[in-house]
Design a protein around this motif. Structure first.
Motif, mmCIF file in Angstrom:
data_model
loop_
_atom_site.group_PDB
_atom_site.id
_atom_site.type_symbol
_atom_site.label_atom_id
_atom_site.label_comp_id
_atom_site.label_asym_id
_atom_site.label_seq_id
_atom_site.Cartn_x
_atom_site.Cartn_y
_atom_site.Cartn_z
ATOM 1 N N THR A 207 5.907 4.943 11.515
ATOM 2 C CA THR A 207 5.042 5.740 10.638
ATOM 3 C C THR A 207 4.708 4.979 9.364
ATOM 4 O OG1 THR A 207 5.967 7.816 11.477
ATOM 5 C CG2 THR A 207 4.844 7.890 9.350
ATOM 6 N N TYR A 208 5.730 4.373 8.756
ATOM 7 C CA TYR A 208 5.497 3.582 7.545
ATOM 8 C C TYR A 208 4.548 2.419 7.826
ATOM 9 C CZ TYR A 208 9.344 6.080 5.280
ATOM 10 O OH TYR A 208 10.142 7.060 4.734
ATOM 11 N N GLU A 211 1.037 3.788 8.079
ATOM 12 C CA GLU A 211 0.542 4.193 6.764
ATOM 13 C C GLU A 211 0.100 2.994 5.934
ATOM 14 O OE1 GLU A 211 3.756 6.441 5.156
ATOM 15 O OE2 GLU A 211 3.140 8.316 6.110
ATOM 16 N N SER A 212 0.770 1.865 6.128
ATOM 17 C CA SER A 212 0.368 0.662 5.387
ATOM 18 C C SER A 212 -0.965 0.111 5.891
ATOM 19 C CB SER A 212 1.456 -0.419 5.504
ATOM 20 O OG SER A 212 1.596 -0.845 6.857
ATOM 21 N N CYS A 214 -3.441 2.177 7.569
ATOM 22 C CA CYS A 214 -4.482 3.174 7.316
ATOM 23 C C CYS A 214 -3.807 4.477 6.904
ATOM 24 C CB CYS A 214 -5.356 3.394 8.555
ATOM 25 S SG CYS A 214 -6.645 4.626 8.335
ATOM 26 N N ASP A 215 -3.815 4.756 5.626
ATOM 27 C CA ASP A 215 -3.135 5.941 5.107
ATOM 28 C C ASP A 215 -4.139 7.085 4.935
ATOM 29 O OD1 ASP A 215 -1.329 7.676 4.117
ATOM 30 O OD2 ASP A 215 -1.069 6.714 2.176
ATOM 31 N N THR A 217 -4.960 10.538 3.782
ATOM 32 C CA THR A 217 -4.349 11.321 2.709
ATOM 33 C C THR A 217 -5.045 12.661 2.544
ATOM 34 O OG1 THR A 217 -3.749 9.296 1.522
ATOM 35 C CG2 THR A 217 -3.737 11.345 0.260
ATOM 36 N N VAL A 229 -9.504 8.475 3.027
ATOM 37 C CA VAL A 229 -8.820 7.200 3.260
ATOM 38 C C VAL A 229 -9.200 6.198 2.182
ATOM 39 C CG1 VAL A 229 -8.617 7.510 5.746
ATOM 40 C CG2 VAL A 229 -10.679 6.463 4.809
ATOM 41 N N GLN A 231 -8.790 4.699 -1.070
ATOM 42 C CA GLN A 231 -7.720 4.700 -2.059
ATOM 43 C C GLN A 231 -8.248 4.775 -3.496
ATOM 44 O OE1 GLN A 231 -4.446 4.953 -1.316
ATOM 45 N NE2 GLN A 231 -5.195 5.174 0.792
ATOM 46 N N GLY A 246 0.505 12.600 2.303
ATOM 47 C CA GLY A 246 0.191 11.668 3.379
ATOM 48 C C GLY A 246 0.098 12.379 4.717
ATOM 49 N N THR A 248 -1.007 10.577 7.748
ATOM 50 C CA THR A 248 -0.931 9.658 8.882
ATOM 51 C C THR A 248 0.293 9.956 9.747
ATOM 52 O OG1 THR A 248 -2.018 7.931 7.592
ATOM 53 C CG2 THR A 248 -0.822 7.231 9.555
ATOM 54 N N GLY A 249 1.431 10.188 9.079
ATOM 55 C CA GLY A 249 2.665 10.474 9.806
ATOM 56 C C GLY A 249 2.596 11.741 10.626
#
Length: 275
Positions: A207-208, A211-212, A214-215, A217, A229, A231, A246, A248-249
Motif C-alpha cells: 500500500t505504501y 501511494e508513493s 499515485c496517491d 486523496t 491526485v 498534489q 488517503g 489509494t490504500g
C-alpha cells in the motif's frame, strides 16, 4: 441453506459475546442513574466503566472471531461443517459476514460510548462544556478547519474504519486457514498470529509503495468532498483549512480482500488439515 448458515453463525456469535454486551448495557444504565447523584467520583467511575467495557468488547469480539472460526471450520466441529450441503465459498462468506457484523457492532459500541460520555459530561457538567469550547477555539486559532469540515472528516474516517475492520476479518480468516494447512499447522495458535502479522505487513508495505506512485486523496472542504491526485492543488487546499484522507490504500485493500477470499476458499477445499 446459506441463509440458515448465516443465521446459525449469528446466533453462535451472540452466545459467545452476549455477556460482554450485557455488561456494557448495565454500565450505561449505571452511568445514566449516576446523573441523578451529586457524587462526581461515582459519575467518573461509571463513565470510565462504559469506555473500558466498550474496548473490552472489541477485544473479545476479535478473539471470538479467531477461536470461533477456527473451531467451527477446522476443529472438531469442522467435520460436520465441511459436510454441510453448501459450497465452501458460502461457508467462508458466512464466517466473514457474521464475524464482520459483530466486529462492526463492537466498533459501534465504542463510538456510542465515547459520544454518550461526551454528551453526558458536556450537558451535565459546565466544566466539561467549557473544556470543549476551549479546545475548539484553540484549534481555530491555529487555523485548523471549520467544525463542518471536522464533522465530514469524522464521518468519512468512521466509514473507512468500519471498512478496514471488515477487511481485517478476511485477513484473520486467511491466517486461520493457512495455519491449518501442512506444513504451516506446526506452529499451532501462534501460527495464526504470525501469519496474520505477515499478511498485514506485506499488504501494508504494498500500500505504501502504491501511494508513493499515485496517491489518490480524498479532500474534505466546507464546500464538499472531492477526490484528487494533483498534489499542488491538495497542498493549496490544506493551507486553506481542508483535511485529507488517503484513498489509494482503500482501493488496493478492497482488491486484495477479494483475492484472499478466493484463495481462502481454494485452500479450504484442497489443502485443509482437519484436527
Amino acid at each position: 441453506m446459506t441463509g440458515k448458515l448465516i443465521k446459525h453463525d449469528l446466533i453462535a456469535g451472540a452466545r459467545r459475546m452476549g455477556n460482554i454486551y450485557l455488561a456494557a448495557f448495565i454500565a450505561c444504565g449505571a452511568m445514566l442513574l449516576s446523573a441523578f447523584l451529586k457524587s462526581g467520583f461515582l459519575r467518573f467511575l461509571c463513565s470510565a466503566a462504559v469506555i473500558v467495557i466498550a474496548f473490552i468488547a472489541v477485544i473479545v469480539t476479535f478473539v471470538s472471531v479467531v477461536f470461533g472460526a477456527n473451531k467451527s471450520l477446522f476443529g472438531r466441529e469442522g467435520y460436520l461443517t465441511q459436510t454441510l450441503p453448501v459450497r465452501t465459498s458460502s461457508l467462508i462468506f458466512s464466517k466473514w459476514l457474521t464475524s464482520s457484523f459483530w466486529v462492526l457492532i463492537s466498533y459501534a459500541l465504542v463510538a456510542v460510548a465515547f459520544v454518550g460520555v461526551f454528551v453526558y459530561w458536556t450537558s451535565e457538567n459546565q466544566d466539561g462544556a467549557e473544556i470543549y469550547d476551549m479546545i475548539y477555539q484553540l484549534l481555530q486559532g491555529f487555523g485548523i478547519g471549520a467544525e463542518s469540515i471536522y464533522q465530514k472528516y469524522l464521518i468519512v474516517s468512521a466509514v473507512i474504519g468500519l471498512f478496514n475492520a471488515c477487511i481485517f476479518v478476511m485477513f484473520i480468516l486467511f491466517a486461520i486457514t493457512l495455519s491449518n494447512i501442512r506444513p504451516f499447522h506446526r506452529l499451532g495458535s501462534f501460527g495464526v498470529i504470525l501469519y496474520l502479522m505477515l499478511t498485514v505487513a506485506v499488504i501494508q508495505g504494498a500500500t505504501y509503495g502504491l501511494e508513493s506512485l499515485c496517491d489518490v486523496t480524498l479532500l474534505i472542504q466546507e464546500s464538499g468532498i472531492t477526490m484528487l491526485v494533483d498534489q499542488a492543488a491538495i497542498s493549496n487546499a490544506v493551507q486553506n483549512g481542508a483535511l485529507t484522507i488517503g484513498f489509494t490504500g482503500v482501493y488496493f485493500k478492497a482488491i486484495v480482500t477479494v483475492f484472499l477470499y478466493i484463495l481462502t476458499v481454494q485452500l479450504t477445499e484442497t489443502k485443509i488439515n482437519l484436527k
